[in-house]
Design a protein around this motif. Structure first.
Motif, PDB file in Angstrom:
ATOM      1  N   ILE A  84       1.564  -4.487  33.242  1.00  9.92           N
ATOM      2  CA  ILE A  84       1.359  -3.037  33.832  1.00  9.92           C
ATOM      3  C   ILE A  84       1.761  -1.834  32.885  1.00  9.92           C
ATOM      4  CG2 ILE A  84       1.465  -3.688  36.402  1.00  9.92           C
ATOM      5  CD1 ILE A  84       4.443  -2.365  36.514  1.00  9.92           C
ATOM      6  N   HIS A  85       2.618  -2.190  32.180  1.00  8.89           N
ATOM      7  CA  HIS A  85       3.081  -0.890  30.891  1.00  8.89           C
ATOM      8  C   HIS A  85       2.085  -1.286  29.708  1.00  8.89           C
ATOM      9  CE1 HIS A  85       6.206   0.735  33.481  1.00  8.89           C
ATOM     10  NE2 HIS A  85       6.500  -0.278  33.632  1.00  8.89           N
ATOM     11  N   GLY A  86       1.293  -2.173  29.562  1.00 11.52           N
ATOM     12  CA  GLY A  86       0.544  -2.408  28.392  1.00 11.52           C
ATOM     13  C   GLY A  86      -0.244  -0.888  27.982  1.00 11.52           C
ATOM     14  N   CYS A  87      -0.136  -0.764  26.668  1.00  8.91           N
ATOM     15  CA  CYS A  87      -0.481   0.574  26.258  1.00  8.91           C
ATOM     16  C   CYS A  87      -1.587   1.202  26.692  1.00  8.91           C
ATOM     17  CB  CYS A  87      -0.763   0.546  24.704  1.00  8.91           C
ATOM     18  SG  CYS A  87      -1.045   2.039  23.993  1.00  8.91           S
ATOM     19  N   LEU A  88      -1.535   2.277  27.430  1.00  2.00           N
ATOM     20  CA  LEU A  88      -2.427   3.095  27.921  1.00  2.00           C
ATOM     21  C   LEU A  88      -3.811   3.673  26.896  1.00  2.00           C
ATOM     22  CD1 LEU A  88      -3.456   4.822  30.531  1.00  2.00           C
ATOM     23  CD2 LEU A  88      -2.254   6.682  29.554  1.00  2.00           C
ATOM     24  N   GLY A  89      -3.024   3.768  25.691  1.00  2.00           N
ATOM     25  CA  GLY A  89      -3.829   4.409  24.572  1.00  2.00           C
ATOM     26  C   GLY A  89      -4.294   3.448  23.712  1.00  2.00           C
ATOM     27  N   SER A  90      -4.443   1.920  24.043  1.00  2.00           N
ATOM     28  CA  SER A  90      -4.741   1.128  22.849  1.00  2.00           C
ATOM     29  C   SER A  90      -6.152   1.149  22.637  1.00  2.00           C
ATOM     30  CB  SER A  90      -4.638  -0.185  23.511  1.00  2.00           C
ATOM     31  OG  SER A  90      -5.260  -0.426  24.654  1.00  2.00           O
ATOM     32  N   ARG A  91      -7.361   1.769  23.509  1.00  2.00           N
ATOM     33  CA  ARG A  91      -8.441   1.878  22.925  1.00  2.00           C
ATOM     34  C   ARG A  91      -8.610   2.932  22.036  1.00  2.00           C
ATOM     35  NH1 ARG A  91      -9.208   0.613  28.188  1.00  2.00           N
ATOM     36  NH2 ARG A  91     -10.247  -1.555  28.638  1.00  2.00           N
ATOM     37  N   LEU A  92      -7.860   3.958  22.421  1.00  2.00           N
ATOM     38  CA  LEU A  92      -8.110   5.221  21.394  1.00  2.00           C
ATOM     39  C   LEU A  92      -7.342   4.925  20.297  1.00  2.00           C
ATOM     40  CD1 LEU A  92      -8.314   8.222  20.895  1.00  2.00           C
ATOM     41  CD2 LEU A  92      -6.218   8.648  21.909  1.00  2.00           C
ATOM     42  N   ALA A  93      -6.294   4.082  20.080  1.00  2.00           N
ATOM     43  CA  ALA A  93      -5.634   3.857  18.899  1.00  2.00           C
ATOM     44  C   ALA A  93      -6.511   2.726  18.054  1.00  2.00           C
ATOM     45  CB  ALA A  93      -4.396   3.032  18.927  1.00  2.00           C
ATOM     46  N   ARG A  94      -7.112   1.830  18.515  1.00  2.00           N
ATOM     47  CA  ARG A  94      -8.146   0.950  17.807  1.00  2.00           C
ATOM     48  C   ARG A  94      -9.306   1.891  17.565  1.00  2.00           C
ATOM     49  NH1 ARG A  94      -6.680  -3.626  22.473  1.00  2.00           N
ATOM     50  NH2 ARG A  94      -5.947  -5.131  20.995  1.00  2.00           N
ATOM     51  N   LEU A  95      -9.698   2.579  18.076  1.00  2.19           N
ATOM     52  CA  LEU A  95     -10.953   3.404  17.665  1.00  2.19           C
ATOM     53  C   LEU A  95     -10.726   4.199  16.451  1.00  2.19           C
ATOM     54  CD1 LEU A  95     -14.053   3.785  18.315  1.00  2.19           C
ATOM     55  CD2 LEU A  95     -13.265   5.914  19.811  1.00  2.19           C
ATOM     56  N   GLU A  96      -9.641   4.885  16.627  1.00  5.75           N
ATOM     57  CA  GLU A  96      -9.218   5.708  15.481  1.00  5.75           C
ATOM     58  C   GLU A  96      -9.077   4.888  14.241  1.00  5.75           C
ATOM     59  OE1 GLU A  96      -6.006   8.891  16.238  1.00  5.75           O
ATOM     60  OE2 GLU A  96      -6.497   8.698  18.308  1.00  5.75           O
ATOM     61  N   GLY A  97      -8.231   3.800  14.498  1.00  8.35           N
ATOM     62  CA  GLY A  97      -8.072   2.836  13.173  1.00  8.35           C
ATOM     63  C   GLY A  97      -9.388   2.499  12.593  1.00  8.35           C
ATOM     64  N   SER A  98     -10.166   2.067  13.648  1.00 12.60           N
ATOM     65  CA  SER A  98     -11.602   1.400  12.926  1.00 12.60           C
ATOM     66  C   SER A  98     -12.545   2.359  12.454  1.00 12.60           C
ATOM     67  CB  SER A  98     -12.043   0.473  14.059  1.00 12.60           C
ATOM     68  OG  SER A  98     -12.294   1.087  15.219  1.00 12.60           O
ATOM     69  N   ILE A  99     -12.312   3.710  12.605  1.00 10.61           N
ATOM     70  CA  ILE A  99     -13.124   4.837  12.246  1.00 10.61           C
ATOM     71  C   ILE A  99     -12.508   5.162  10.804  1.00 10.61           C
ATOM     72  CG2 ILE A  99     -13.984   6.911  12.328  1.00 10.61           C
ATOM     73  CD1 ILE A  99     -14.593   6.299  15.320  1.00 10.61           C
ATOM     74  N   ALA A 100     -11.112   5.533  10.896  1.00 12.75           N
ATOM     75  CA  ALA A 100     -10.507   6.401   9.871  1.00 12.75           C
ATOM     76  C   ALA A 100     -10.216   5.458   8.576  1.00 12.75           C
ATOM     77  CB  ALA A 100      -8.827   6.847  10.143  1.00 12.75           C
ATOM     78  N   LEU A 101      -9.981   4.259   8.807  1.00 10.37           N
ATOM     79  CA  LEU A 101      -9.550   3.253   7.543  1.00 10.37           C
ATOM     80  C   LEU A 101     -10.473   2.886   6.910  1.00 10.37           C
ATOM     81  CD1 LEU A 101      -6.711   0.922   9.367  1.00 10.37           C
ATOM     82  CD2 LEU A 101      -6.287   2.809   7.529  1.00 10.37           C
ATOM     83  N   PRO A 102     -11.795   2.694   7.312  1.00 16.23           N
ATOM     84  CA  PRO A 102     -13.109   2.385   6.572  1.00 16.23           C
ATOM     85  C   PRO A 102     -13.514   3.658   5.732  1.00 16.23           C
ATOM     86  CG  PRO A 102     -13.521   1.621   8.851  1.00 16.23           C
ATOM     87  CD  PRO A 102     -11.823   1.943   8.561  1.00 16.23           C
ATOM     88  N   ALA A 103     -13.333   4.775   6.529  1.00 21.59           N
ATOM     89  CA  ALA A 103     -13.853   6.087   6.039  1.00 21.59           C
ATOM     90  C   ALA A 103     -12.756   6.338   4.833  1.00 21.59           C
ATOM     91  CB  ALA A 103     -13.879   7.261   6.949  1.00 21.59           C
TER      92      ALA A 103
END
Ligand code: HEM
Length: 402
Positions: free
Chosen positions: A344-363
């Motif tokens: 129930i406390h699993g990260c609320l922002g995990s989708r956001l963090a994953r999206l940021e990582g998968s855009i920013a790092l390859p860029a």
């Protein structure tokens, strides 16, 4: 983000210590607390409602921290104290999380893709003009703060203040703070509280489409609950993502063979982000308290016991991740890591963090394929939040912006 972190440095430290704990069994008792590096045990405890969050008055916490917190409850929005949802059990937790859940759900986060790419490209463009770019302050920190501030409806001219508040507030999730760090954090929390009180008052009169307006218009949260969770969303929204990006850049720059593989098979980038989170996740540890006697892995955990969950240990459990100390962007089950917690406390922002990582790092690496660290990055003094404070780089010859 994590719950309160505590224990000796040995428990929070590098893998030889984690391996020593692992050798002692799934849930050994050390220095008066239970601790686990076992993936299944960590995951079970995180998902088991017989365990609750650790609040600052728990007797298992070091005395000086309990003393400081007891003396200084000024109703400040400390991430590690209720009513921050991170350290609140149901039913209040359910109410807080429901209020903002949709804003971090798959549909809402997917709409941010283009904006995240724009912000990443803009930051990458600007790196070129810096004589000695620091990929923490010039890139990794700017990207998540920009996105979460926009989601919360906070103005762009606040970014440096928000980063300063995050920097001083993060140690509150650590154990064994010295007095001056604690005092600085509290001084900044007074500012945070005043700012959000004023800001939320304004939203009460004129709500917008942002996440903070959701807190205000929900109608079932007190002002203290609103402010505490506004501060949590802000800090959680950038503190850890900065470190996912920073740790990822350091890992990739140090493993050119993995970068070559990503250049040849760019569809692996999403998995590379998962492997970065598994291999060097920003949150090393969290904790839970047994609400009743619990039998786990042939062992009785008595009611009231504190259990430290080493997320870093679980992510390197050889029973789940073969050859766990190898960084491998093709690893099949990298995404099973516990770096976002679980339950129930699993990260609320995990989708956001994953999206940021998968855009920013390859860029970043597409533009600067020869990027090199200019000396070893400077580690952050925080123990539970595994991070770099500074990372000077040589960009090398860049490709033209697409
Ligand atoms: C790579 C980046 C991130 C990592 C590694 C991370 C890690 C975590 C972990 C481990 C937890 C659970 C702690 C526990 O159970 O004790 C958590 C909770 C949380 N995270 Fe994240 N986080 C990240 C990014 C974000 C972002 C971008 C947000 C956006 C606001 C966010 C918001 C939260 C919130 C609100 C909670 C508390 C959830 C609850 O108690 O129900 N996190 N995070």
């Amino acid at each position: 983000m994590g719950n309160l972190a505590f224990g000796s440095d040995r428990l929070l430290g590098s893998s030889p210590y984690l391996e020593e704990i692992r050798r002692r069994g799934p849930i050994p008792r050390m220095s008066g607390v239970y601790i686990t590096t076992d993936y299944e045990v960590c995951r079970t405890i995180l998902r088991d409602r017989s365990f609750g969050v650790v609040t600052p008055n728990h007797p298992g916490l070091p005395k000086p921290i309990r003393w400081m917190l007891a003396k200084t409850d000024l109703g400040l929005p400390n991430l590690g104290e209720p009513p921050s949802m991170l350290v609140t059990d149901p039913p209040d937790h359910t109410r807080y999380r429901r209020t903002v859940g949709q804003a971090f759900g798959p549909k809402a986060i997917a709409t941010l893709e283009q904006r995240i790419a724009e912000v990443a490209d803009d930051l990458i463009d600007r790196l070129e003009s810096k004589p000695r770019p620091d990929l923490i302050s010039d890139f990794s920190a700017q990207m998540p703060v920009t996105i979460i501030a926009e989601m919360l409806g906070l103005p762009a001219d606040m970014h440096s203040t928000l980063l300063k508040w995050g920097d001083s507030g993060a140690p509150l999730l650590e154990r064994g703070l010295d007095w001056s760090t604690y005092r600085d954090a509290i001084e900044d929390l007074v500012e945070v509280k005043e700012y959000f009180d004023r800001h939320l008052d304004g939203l009460g009169d004129e709500p917008g489409n942002d996440v903070l307006s959701m807190l205000v218009t929900a109608g079932d949260m007190t002002r203290r609950e609103q402010v505490a969770n506004a501060a949590l969303l802000l800090d959680a929204g950038f503190l850890t993502t900065i470190n996912m990006l920073g740790n990822g850049i350091a890992l990739l720059a140090g493993n050119p063979d993995q970068l070559e593989q990503l250049a040849a098979q760019p569809w692996l980038w999403r998995n590379a982000v998962e492997e970065i989170l598994r291999y060097d996740g920003p949150v090393r540890m969290t904790g839970r308290v047994a609400n009743c006697d619990v039998d786990l892995d042939h062992q009785r955990i008595p009611s009231g016991s504190l259990v430290l969950l080493s997320l870093a240990g679980a992510n390197h459990d050889p029973a789940v991740f073969p050859d766990p100390h190898r960084f491998d962007v093709t690893r099949d089950n990298a995404a099973e890591h516990l770096s976002f917690g679980s339950g129930i406390h699993g990260c609320l922002g995990s989708r956001l963090a994953r999206l940021e990582g998968s855009i920013a790092l390859p860029a970043l690496f597409d533009r600067y394929p020869n990027l090199r660290l200019d000396g070893p990055p400077i580690p952050h003094p925080l123990r539970n939040l595994h991070a770099y404070r500074s990372m000077p780089v040589e960009l090398g010859v860049g490709r033209a912006a697409s």
